[in-house]
Write an enzyme that holds these catalytic residues in place. Structure first.
Site: not given
Ligand code: ATR
Length: 286
Positions: A20, A22, A71, A107, A132
């Site tokens: 971190s 922070s 979180k 955030d 995402g």
């Molecule tokens: P955070 O809280 O950091 O946003 P998360 O809740 O685990 O992390 O979300 C990760 C995001 O990255 C998700 O939208 C995931 O897509 P899926 O919902 O389909 O799993 C996306 N993600 C992670 N790896 C990926 C990859 N290789 N290609 C495309 N999307 C990816």
């Protein structure tokens, strides 16, 4: 750190936590203002989160930051949460107000301040595409929706997750134009055509991977924002730069969520420039 018995602690809980940035950022800010706070990292196992939150009261910490993976779980362990935190479903900042724990999500507004620093203006005239559908995406989306973004497209590999977010946000922002899109170049190409802001909230990029995106379809004056800040320039940002697009990584979002937290705890204007210098030094000096 002073020996003053009035010194109060602010904690950050994460698992892991050693990485971190922070503590460096906040302690630089506290020192600059001469306020009697110290910021300490704690590695908290998910099974111990409830006890760790209770400890904020027991030890009379002034507050805390909550980071991955806590979180979402923290939301239900507090006395009160702000509307943004409730809509996003996650808390990253806690203020201890006389024994009452109030949860915030800075955030979301931190992201908007980072966009403004990158020169983005008039979000109400912009169409934004968010890649995402996890926690980071939800914070960015709520930030944009609060700024009355013209259109919001949530693109995700698992389309259902994007649809659930859209349906949930429509309840809180009934007049907003929110749609979803699969994370595939064919569909994204047409969404990119009138898009002024592309935001990657997935972790793809951290390990030198790159999503397959039709970046040449974006507006020529579009900003490509990658929440990944390590490496400082992901393949996505390098490709965007080559096409002459504006780019920004996620370190300023980390800065501004911290600036907002700092102001919640201290009720003072945060020394953002000092915090930024400390943060960038810690992040990018080997
Ligand atoms: P955070 O809280 O950091 O946003 P998360 O809740 O685990 O992390 O979300 C990760 C995001 O990255 C998700 O939208 C995931 O897509 P899926 O919902 O389909 O799993 C996306 N993600 C992670 N790896 C990926 C990859 N290789 N290609 C495309 N999307 C990816």
């Amino acid at each position: 750190m002073s020996n003053n018995c009035e010194l109060r602690a602010i904690a950050i809980y994460g698992f892991p936590i050693a990485h971190s940035l922070s503590p460096v950022m906040h302690n630089a800010g506290f020192k600059e203002l001469g306020v009697n706070y110290t910021y300490l990292p704690f590695r908290v196992h998910p099974a111990d989160l409830k006890d760790a939150i209770t400890a904020i009261k027991a030890l009379d910490f002034k507050g805390a930051n909550i980071t991955v993976p806590h979180k979402e779980e923290a939301l239900d362990l507090l006395d009160e949460v702000t509307e943004d935190a409730f809509i996003i479903g996650a808390v990253n900042t806690i203020d201890n107000v006389g024994g009452r724990l109030v949860g915030y999500n800075t955030d979301c507004r931190g992201f908007v301040l980072a966009l403004k620093e990158a020169g983005v203006t008039r979000l109400n005239k912009q169409k934004a595409v968010i890649l995402g559908a996890g926690g980071a995406s939800k914070a960015a989306c709520v930030g944009l929706l609060r700024e009355q973004v013209k259109r919001l497209v949530i693109a995700n590999r698992t389309l259902r997750k994007a649809e659930l977010i859209r349906d949930n946000f429509k309840k809180s922002f009934p007049r907003a134009k929110i749609s979803v899109c699969p994370l595939r170049p064919e569909e994204l190409g047409s969404e990119f055509e009138d898009c002024g802001l592309l935001v990657n909230t997935t972790s793809v990029g951290m390990n030198n991977d790159c999503l397959n995106l039709p970046l040449d379809s974006l507006n020529k004056d579009a900003l490509v924002y990658d929440m990944v800040y390590n490496p400082p320039k992901t393949k996505l940002l390098k490709r965007a730069e080559k096409l002459g697009l504006k780019t920004q990584n996620g370190l300023d979002m980390l800065l501004y969520q911290g600036v907002l937290g700092f102001e919640i705890w201290t009720k003072r204007t945060a020394p953002a420039a000092v915090m930024k210098e400390a943060l960038y030094k810690a992040a990018y000096t080997k």
